[in-house]
Write a protein that holds these residues in place. Structure first.
Motif, PDB file in Angstrom:
ATOM      1  N   THR A 153      -5.934 -11.571   2.700  1.00 11.93           N
ATOM      2  CA  THR A 153      -6.936 -10.933   3.553  1.00 11.93           C
ATOM      3  C   THR A 153      -6.255  -9.941   4.496  1.00 11.93           C
ATOM      4  O   THR A 153      -6.698  -8.792   4.637  1.00 11.93           O
TER       5      THR A 153
ATOM      6  N   PRO B 278      -4.600  -2.066   5.101  1.00 10.23           N
ATOM      7  CA  PRO B 278      -4.389  -0.605   5.006  1.00 10.23           C
ATOM      8  C   PRO B 278      -5.149   0.066   3.864  1.00 10.23           C
ATOM      9  O   PRO B 278      -5.222   1.299   3.823  1.00 10.23           O
ATOM     10  N   TYR B 279      -5.704  -0.717   2.973  1.00 13.52           N
ATOM     11  CA  TYR B 279      -6.424  -0.161   1.826  1.00 13.52           C
ATOM     12  C   TYR B 279      -7.850   0.257   2.167  1.00 13.52           C
ATOM     13  O   TYR B 279      -8.497   0.960   1.386  1.00 13.52           O
ATOM     14  N   VAL B 280      -8.340  -0.208   3.319  1.00 17.37           N
ATOM     15  CA  VAL B 280      -9.790  -0.214   3.569  1.00 17.37           C
ATOM     16  C   VAL B 280     -10.180   0.916   4.514  1.00 17.37           C
ATOM     17  O   VAL B 280      -9.439   1.267   5.432  1.00 17.37           O
ATOM     18  N   HIS B 281     -11.368   1.471   4.273  1.00 16.76           N
ATOM     19  CA  HIS B 281     -11.900   2.514   5.149  1.00 16.76           C
ATOM     20  C   HIS B 281     -11.954   2.030   6.602  1.00 16.76           C
ATOM     21  O   HIS B 281     -12.264   0.863   6.857  1.00 16.76           O
TER      22      HIS B 281
ATOM     23  N   SER C 179      -4.941  -6.726   2.830  1.00 18.19           N
ATOM     24  CA  SER C 179      -5.929  -5.725   2.378  1.00 18.19           C
ATOM     25  C   SER C 179      -6.156  -4.634   3.429  1.00 18.19           C
ATOM     26  O   SER C 179      -6.749  -3.590   3.126  1.00 18.19           O
TER      27      SER C 179
ATOM     28  N   GLY D 225     -13.054   0.817   9.937  1.00 14.64           N
ATOM     29  CA  GLY D 225     -14.273   0.159  10.371  1.00 14.64           C
ATOM     30  C   GLY D 225     -14.924  -0.752   9.355  1.00 14.64           C
ATOM     31  O   GLY D 225     -15.908  -1.429   9.650  1.00 14.64           O
ATOM     32  N   ASP D 226     -14.387  -0.787   8.130  1.00 16.19           N
ATOM     33  CA  ASP D 226     -14.986  -1.612   7.074  1.00 16.19           C
ATOM     34  C   ASP D 226     -14.265  -2.932   6.853  1.00 16.19           C
ATOM     35  O   ASP D 226     -14.722  -3.781   6.100  1.00 16.19           O
ATOM     36  N   TRP D 227     -13.095  -3.078   7.466  1.00 15.89           N
ATOM     37  CA  TRP D 227     -12.267  -4.257   7.208  1.00 15.89           C
ATOM     38  C   TRP D 227     -12.747  -5.470   7.990  1.00 15.89           C
ATOM     39  O   TRP D 227     -12.630  -6.568   7.548  1.00 15.89           O
TER      40      TRP D 227
ATOM     41  N   HIS E  36       0.838  -1.192   0.000  1.00 15.03           N
ATOM     42  CA  HIS E  36       0.000   0.000   0.000  1.00 15.03           C
ATOM     43  C   HIS E  36       0.882   1.255   0.000  1.00 15.03           C
ATOM     44  O   HIS E  36       2.059   1.201   0.358  1.00 15.03           O
TER      45      HIS E  36
ATOM     46  N   ASP F 281      -2.196  -1.463  -6.534  1.00 15.66           N
ATOM     47  CA  ASP F 281      -3.647  -1.390  -6.389  1.00 15.66           C
ATOM     48  C   ASP F 281      -4.195  -2.714  -5.860  1.00 15.66           C
ATOM     49  O   ASP F 281      -3.772  -3.798  -6.268  1.00 15.66           O
ATOM     50  N   LEU F 282      -5.138  -2.575  -4.936  1.00 21.15           N
ATOM     51  CA  LEU F 282      -5.622  -3.759  -4.224  1.00 21.15           C
ATOM     52  C   LEU F 282      -6.211  -4.811  -5.156  1.00 21.15           C
ATOM     53  O   LEU F 282      -6.109  -6.003  -4.878  1.00 21.15           O
ATOM     54  N   ARG F 283      -6.799  -4.377  -6.276  1.00 17.59           N
ATOM     55  CA  ARG F 283      -7.429  -5.385  -7.131  1.00 17.59           C
ATOM     56  C   ARG F 283      -6.445  -6.436  -7.605  1.00 17.59           C
ATOM     57  O   ARG F 283      -6.790  -7.612  -7.727  1.00 17.59           O
TER      58      ARG F 283
END
Lengths: 196, 196
Positions: free
Chosen positions: B184, B189-192, B187, B194-196, B122, B139-141
């Motif tokens: 899993t 540091p890529y995520v908003h 991923s 509270g959404d991980w 990231h 990029d995470l994808r």
């Protein structure tokens, strides 16, 4: 069950927003999971084999969720009570998801709908489709982690005794690629702008 | 090559921050990819088989990247020039990653290091370890999409002719679970929030 009897299933409808990536970007993603036209054909064959077993497959997947409280949580009210109607409505769409995964080639309506599925997992739209008051977000870590059980458990259903193991493996790998491809798309709304 | 000769490899060092999840949360993630103590044993056996083939495995993976400009991009300067020194330094760590994936059970130092690997993919920390000016983010994808090639290509290396196909399959599935588990974690540091 025809598509329009599936609660909340809207693939191809005008209400579904356009995908966040172009078909060309989607093509690159397909290449990165080694997805080819042969995989499209293997998935069609897989769909024929799986059709009559969809209920049994869903029993396995729902059983796996039911065995883990921290997974049932995502189908539950914030106070911890699982919502049966929610589980039932999702189940019908999950069955259709098996069909749609095998209904290749993937067109723009299919790609658009992946981003709709993404929003319905993420807090962007979770619970809205079924008008329930479950927890507000399926955390991304379990969306990604599910690649394993959703892939590994499908092989026994593909192995129907009428195809040799090379063919079963080919269908299985096409399925594996598609699941990774779809989960990749579903991660989109979770991710910081510009990081996906 | 001993660990301290691998450029930028810091597992177990004080400089590595603590993991963003507890070992208990990690345990739930392991359950969600069906990872068991048996898998730990299979991975150890896989490690013995893969050790002498690490360079060949990396040739396959680097070959796959090299075949796709949109993947080489992540090892390149923003103007498009691939950075050979960066590719070489990452390669040494990637080889060690194979060993670490097979070096079970996974302890706290291992878990901490997964989050370090995440930051290095990231924009949080990309390029810092190797002091290069490549593009600022993987990029995470593509991080998620790589689950397929990094898993599928390992099977031929596990099948060394000295183990029956059930054992090879068992090692292969343990590897598959571990790759999903690690991606899993990567991923995060890529995520908003509270959404991980």
């Amino acid at each position: 069950m025809s598509n329009d009897q599936i609660p909340g299933y809207t693939m191809g409808e005008d209400s579904v927003q356009e995908a966040s990536i172009s078909m060309e970007e989607f093509e690159q993603l397909k290449q990165s999971v080694m997805f080819t036209e042969e995989d499209e054909e293997y998935l069609q064959e897989a769909g024929d084999i799986l059709e009559s077993q969809i209920d049994d497959i869903l029993d396995v997947w729902y059983g796996f969720v039911a065995d883990h409280d921290f997974l049932v949580y995502y189908f539950s009210q914030p106070d911890g009570e699982p919502i049966d109607e929610y589980l039932d409505r999702v189940r019908d769409r999950f069955g259709q998801w098996i069909r749609d995964t095998c209904d290749t080639p993937y067109d723009e309506a299919w790609l658009d709908y992946q981003f709709e599925i993404a929003r319905r997992h993420h807090r962007t739209k979770k619970n809205q489709t079924d008008d329930v008051d479950a927890v507000p977000n399926i955390d991304l870590r379990y969306v990604i982690a599910f690649i394993y059980p959703i892939t590994a458990t499908i092989r026994e259903f593909l192995d129907d005794g009428e195809h040799d193991s090379d063919k079963v493996d080919a269908m299985y790998h096409a399925w594996f690629k598609s699941v990774v491809l779809q989960v990749t798309l579903w991660s989109y709304p979770y991710v910081h702008d510009g990081d996906w």
